[in-house]
Design an enzyme around this catalytic site. Structure first.
Site, mmCIF file in Angstrom:
data_model
loop_
_atom_site.group_PDB
_atom_site.id
_atom_site.type_symbol
_atom_site.label_atom_id
_atom_site.label_comp_id
_atom_site.label_asym_id
_atom_site.label_seq_id
_atom_site.Cartn_x
_atom_site.Cartn_y
_atom_site.Cartn_z
ATOM 1 C CE LYS A 21 54.195 44.000 23.325
ATOM 2 N NZ LYS A 21 54.447 42.629 22.845
ATOM 3 C CE1 TYR A 26 49.931 40.485 24.856
ATOM 4 C CE2 TYR A 26 51.067 40.886 26.924
ATOM 5 C CZ TYR A 26 50.884 41.158 25.579
ATOM 6 O OH TYR A 26 51.656 42.122 24.956
ATOM 7 C CG PHE A 80 54.963 32.658 23.945
ATOM 8 C CD1 PHE A 80 54.183 33.789 24.143
ATOM 9 C CD2 PHE A 80 54.724 31.883 22.826
ATOM 10 C CE1 PHE A 80 53.183 34.143 23.260
ATOM 11 C CE2 PHE A 80 53.712 32.227 21.925
ATOM 12 C CZ PHE A 80 52.944 33.366 22.141
ATOM 13 N NE ARG A 137 47.614 43.777 14.357
ATOM 14 C CZ ARG A 137 48.006 42.786 15.148
ATOM 15 N NH1 ARG A 137 48.220 43.005 16.440
ATOM 16 N NH2 ARG A 137 48.212 41.574 14.670
ATOM 17 C CB THR A 152 53.884 39.421 15.814
ATOM 18 O OG1 THR A 152 52.526 39.771 15.590
ATOM 19 C CG2 THR A 152 54.091 39.079 17.279
ATOM 20 N NE ARG A 208 55.291 44.587 17.181
ATOM 21 C CZ ARG A 208 54.065 44.064 17.122
ATOM 22 N NH1 ARG A 208 53.585 43.648 15.963
ATOM 23 N NH2 ARG A 208 53.339 43.968 18.209
ATOM 24 C CG ASN A 232 56.591 42.498 19.971
ATOM 25 O OD1 ASN A 232 56.337 42.936 21.102
ATOM 26 N ND2 ASN A 232 55.725 41.788 19.275
ATOM 27 C CG HIS A 264 49.474 44.882 22.554
ATOM 28 N ND1 HIS A 264 49.283 43.573 22.150
ATOM 29 C CD2 HIS A 264 48.230 45.399 22.747
ATOM 30 C CE1 HIS A 264 47.985 43.317 22.114
ATOM 31 N NE2 HIS A 264 47.320 44.403 22.477
ATOM 32 C CD GLU A 302 43.939 44.312 23.302
ATOM 33 O OE1 GLU A 302 44.344 45.290 22.641
ATOM 34 O OE2 GLU A 302 44.249 43.136 23.032
HETATM 35 P P1 CMP Z 1 51.740 41.247 21.146
HETATM 36 O O1 CMP Z 1 51.263 41.898 19.908
HETATM 37 O O2 CMP Z 1 51.823 42.041 22.383
HETATM 38 O O3 CMP Z 1 50.804 39.983 21.425
HETATM 39 C C1 CMP Z 1 51.257 38.785 22.003
HETATM 40 C C2 CMP Z 1 52.725 38.793 22.229
HETATM 41 O O4 CMP Z 1 53.299 37.527 22.461
HETATM 42 C C3 CMP Z 1 53.441 39.295 20.994
HETATM 43 O O5 CMP Z 1 53.199 40.660 20.848
HETATM 44 C C4 CMP Z 1 54.866 38.900 21.266
HETATM 45 O O6 CMP Z 1 55.574 39.888 21.975
HETATM 46 C C5 CMP Z 1 54.677 37.694 22.171
HETATM 47 N N1 CMP Z 1 55.160 36.469 21.530
HETATM 48 C C6 CMP Z 1 54.701 35.925 20.409
HETATM 49 N N2 CMP Z 1 55.409 34.796 20.136
HETATM 50 C C7 CMP Z 1 56.327 34.664 21.130
HETATM 51 C C8 CMP Z 1 57.335 33.719 21.416
HETATM 52 N N3 CMP Z 1 57.545 32.690 20.610
HETATM 53 N N4 CMP Z 1 58.087 33.896 22.518
HETATM 54 C C9 CMP Z 1 57.855 34.948 23.353
HETATM 55 N N5 CMP Z 1 56.892 35.892 23.125
HETATM 56 C C10 CMP Z 1 56.157 35.740 22.024
#
Ligand code: CMP
Length: 143
Positions: A9, A49, A57, A85, A91, A102, A112, A115, A126
């Protein structure tokens, strides 16, 4: 062979973590089948997404993922979806174990680092969103 979609990211790219992340998956034994440094459009971010569209969010997520370059990748190997994963960690970086990407490099859930597809269906969807068939290479089994 199983394939997954992984993406460093904007925070990971900005922090010069592409090499570190690629090295981890290479050392594990997976093969990089495609990669590109790119700027994601708002349209692609909203498609990628889409499952989070109703989350509070969602806007923040789209703004962040389009805020700078990402490094999109396709990796292949036995059980690569689940293993990647595990290597990424939880996450939310605060819950991610040390030794995971992470856990070692992330602090907050919105930034984070990486992805990764969470299922074979997500991986197929994807990979199709980010790569054309001709952008992926095939590996010889003899090497
Ligand atoms: P990712 O695995 O890319 O998939 C969805 C993303 O949403 C996740 O990683 C996080 O980066 C993001 N995400 C999840 N929860 C929150 C949150 N509470 N606030 C902001 N971003 C979030």
């Amino acid at each position: 062979m199983e394939k997954t979609f992984l993406m460093v990211k904007p925070d990971g790219v900005q922090r010069n973590l592409i090499g570190e992340i690629v090295t981890r998956f290479e050392k594990k034994g997976f093969h990089l089948a495609g990669a590109k440094l790119m700027q994601i459009s708002t349209e692609l971010a909203e498609q990628h997404y889409g499952e989070h569209k109703e989350r509070p969010f969602f806007g923040e997520l789209v703004d962040f993922i389009t805020s700078g370059p990402v490094f999109a990748m396709v990796w292949e190997g036995e059980n690569v979806i689940a293993t990647a994963r595990q290597m990424m960690g939880a996450t939310n970086p605060k819950d991610a174990q040390p030794g995971t990407i992470r856990g070692d490099f992330g602090v907050i859930v919105g930034k984070n680092i990486i992805h990764g597809s969470d299922s074979p269906e997500s991986a197929e969807r994807e990979i199709g969103l980010f790569f054309k068939e001709e952008e992926l290479v095939a590996y010889s089994k003899d090497i």
